[in-house]
Design a protein around this motif. Structure first.
Motif, PDB file in Angstrom:
ATOM      1  N   HIS A 277      -2.960  12.538  -6.364  1.00  0.00           N
ATOM      2  CA  HIS A 277      -1.888  12.572  -7.354  1.00  0.00           C
ATOM      3  C   HIS A 277      -2.348  11.844  -8.603  1.00  0.00           C
ATOM      4  O   HIS A 277      -2.599  10.635  -8.581  1.00  0.00           O
ATOM      5  CB  HIS A 277      -0.631  11.909  -6.791  1.00  0.00           C
ATOM      6  N   ASN A 334      -1.566  11.589  -1.896  1.00  0.00           N
ATOM      7  CA  ASN A 334      -0.319  12.355  -1.789  1.00  0.00           C
ATOM      8  C   ASN A 334       0.421  11.972  -0.502  1.00  0.00           C
ATOM      9  O   ASN A 334      -0.148  11.392   0.420  1.00  0.00           O
ATOM     10  CB  ASN A 334      -0.616  13.863  -1.792  1.00  0.00           C
ATOM     11  N   ASN A 335       1.711  12.302  -0.467  1.00  0.00           N
ATOM     12  CA  ASN A 335       2.535  12.154   0.743  1.00  0.00           C
ATOM     13  C   ASN A 335       2.621  10.718   1.256  1.00  0.00           C
ATOM     14  O   ASN A 335       2.609  10.473   2.464  1.00  0.00           O
ATOM     15  CB  ASN A 335       2.013  13.074   1.855  1.00  0.00           C
ATOM     16  N   SER A 337       4.720   7.033   1.697  1.00  0.00           N
ATOM     17  CA  SER A 337       6.119   6.641   1.881  1.00  0.00           C
ATOM     18  C   SER A 337       6.195   5.186   2.310  1.00  0.00           C
ATOM     19  O   SER A 337       5.200   4.582   2.744  1.00  0.00           O
ATOM     20  CB  SER A 337       6.804   7.524   2.929  1.00  0.00           C
ATOM     21  N   SER A 437      10.139   8.357  -0.034  1.00  0.00           N
ATOM     22  CA  SER A 437       8.881   9.002  -0.428  1.00  0.00           C
ATOM     23  C   SER A 437       8.389   8.390  -1.734  1.00  0.00           C
ATOM     24  O   SER A 437       9.177   8.076  -2.627  1.00  0.00           O
ATOM     25  CB  SER A 437       9.087  10.508  -0.602  1.00  0.00           C
ATOM     26  N   GLU A 439       6.055   8.666  -5.151  1.00  0.00           N
ATOM     27  CA  GLU A 439       5.428   9.629  -6.059  1.00  0.00           C
ATOM     28  C   GLU A 439       4.150   9.075  -6.677  1.00  0.00           C
ATOM     29  O   GLU A 439       3.117   9.744  -6.682  1.00  0.00           O
ATOM     30  CB  GLU A 439       6.399  10.020  -7.169  1.00  0.00           C
TER      31      GLU A 439
END
Length: 454
Positions: A277, A334-335, A337, A437, A439
């Motif tokens: 990201h 990414n992903n 949390s 989550s 970002e």
């Protein structure tokens, strides 16, 4: 409405242009160490204050869904002493010199007589609202205005306003308001100079006129004024770039640049196959052949897909060469949390154990939750991560989704290696734990980037 005489900028223009040449020569050779020390000192003082207070001075009116506006620190610039002295002698504009000194695009525009005097006022019950002038091109406009009346002085806080086009519709733009408090005595009456910085949304055209309303003394004062498009007609340079760059295995294409009197817009697209990201480029700027830097303080879009960054303008300087530079890329996995128990104020899991739930407090019918992001180095601190998605949600232990209110602010101190993020969530009886989550998250790759623009 009352109308005053046009400010005689053209009479001062010859002296200004001579001074511009002299200042530009001095900037090339002026030592930067003293300047850098002053900047660091100012930034450290600012860091000790919560951004929440400052965020109230920036409002965003966007119709297009998903349009993100990224606000960064305004670059420090040096004001030409001769320019400042001349402008201070021009009736109606002396109070704006200090106000715009942090924006080299506005300074060079004024130095080059690129200002439209307005001098229109509205007056009610002892309050006077005057639009002194505007500095505008086809995508950006600064409205210089003055307010005065009972209780108005340098300590006056944010004043509510409305901006509408001639057909009565809200202006589609990001709108920043600027005001710097001073030490005026309580209860004194002192005229206050402020300005609105308007950046048109992508695909939106600068209107032919505006209706500017300001709330003073519990009443709305209104000034309608035209925007003379002939002043900036044809003052636009479009450059196709199409240059590819790779950083940390992530690929990007610098698509194009648009140079106007008040900004340079550069569009960068991320490759759809990138596996990380992207959170922005490190110390991104434009630099010309004389080493002058043109910083970026805003953008539309998302670095992870496509973003248009806005830089200070080189339009009136007219450099022979212009290069996009950066020191690397902010990026994260990414992903990601974080899972927390808001009843016990415990963090059950987070990436690298660097993000922790710090507190929960009931405020105005919502829970205000604070998260501490730890082990931040000087590079990590700079971007101001979004952390949780705009308009995002979180899930409780039963899998039920709840909305996250937009960020309430970011707090940090230059003497600490942590940053505190503040959010609001509904005041509900949750089944624990709660999962949020992520970002954007700290992480970066250092790699010098240099892309010729012209």
């Amino acid at each position: 409405m009352s109308e005053a005489k046009e400010t005689p900028f053209r009479q001062a223009n010859q002296a200004l242009r001579s001074d511009i040449d002299h200042v530009n020569q001095e900037l090339v050779v002026m030592p930067e160490l003293a300047l850098d020390a002053a900047i660091r000192s100012g930034i450290e003082q600012g860091r000790k204050r919560s951004i929440r207070r400052n965020r109230k001075r920036w409002s965003v009116s966007m119709i297009a869904a998903g349009l993100s506006v990224i606000l960064l620190l305004t670059a420090f610039v040096r004001v030409s002493p001769v320019f400042a002295s001349i402008v201070k002698e021009i009736p109606g504009f002396s109070g704006f010199v200090e106000l715009i000194q942090g924006d080299n695009s506005l300074i060079t525009a004024m130095e080059n007589d690129f200002i439209q005097p307005i001098k229109l006022s509205d007056e009610k019950n002892g309050y006077i609202f005057t639009v002194d002038g505007i500095i505008a091109d086809d995508q950006r406009m600064a409205i210089l205005y003055t307010v005065e009346g009972p209780g108005i002085n340098g300590n006056t806080g944010f004043l509510d306003y409305k901006l509408k086009t001639s057909d009565g519709k809200d202006l589609v733009a990001s709108i920043g308001s600027s005001h710097y408090p001073n030490d005026d005595a309580e209860g004194s009456i002192v005229p206050v100079h402020q300005y609105l910085d308007i950046l048109m949304g992508e695909g939106s055209k600068m209107p032919e006129s505006l209706q500017f309303s300001l709330l003073l003394g519990g009443q709305w004062l209104k000034v309608d004024f035209p925007i003379e498009h002939k002043r900036f007609e044809g003052m636009r340079e479009e450059i196709s770039i199409e240059q590819k760059v790779e950083v940390g295995g992530q690929r990007f294409t610098v698509k194009n640049a648009v140079i106007t009197p008040l900004q340079i817009a550069v569009t960068i697209e991320a490759d759809a196959t990138n596996d990380k990201h992207a959170n922005g480029f490190i110390n991104i700027a434009l630099v010309d052949e004389k080493g002058r830097r043109y910083e970026s303080n805003s953008a539309f879009g998302d670095s992870n897909t496509s973003i248009t960054r806005h830089f200070k303008s080189s339009y009136f300087v007219k450099p022979k060469k212009l290069t996009l530079i950066a020191d690397g890329l902010y990026m994260s996995e990414n992903n990601l949390s974080i899972t927390v128990d808001t009843d016990k104020i415990e963090t059950l899991s987070s990436p690298h154990n660097r993000l922790l739930l710090a507190s929960k407090e009931l405020l105005n019918g919502e829970y205000e939750v604070k998260f501490d992001l730890l082990n931040q180095d000087e590079i990590d601190k700079k971007p101001g991560y979004t952390l949780f998605p705009h308009g995002g949600t979180f899930k409780d232990g039963a899998g039920v989704s709840y909305p996250i209110s937009d960020s309430r602010g970011v707090q940090w101190n230059s003497n600490e290696d942590k940053v505190t993020y503040v959010y609001r969530i509904p005041a509900a009886d949750y089944k624990q734990p709660l999962t949020f989550s992520i970002e954007q998250y700290p992480g970066y790759v250092l790699k010098p980037i240099s892309i010729p623009i012209k």
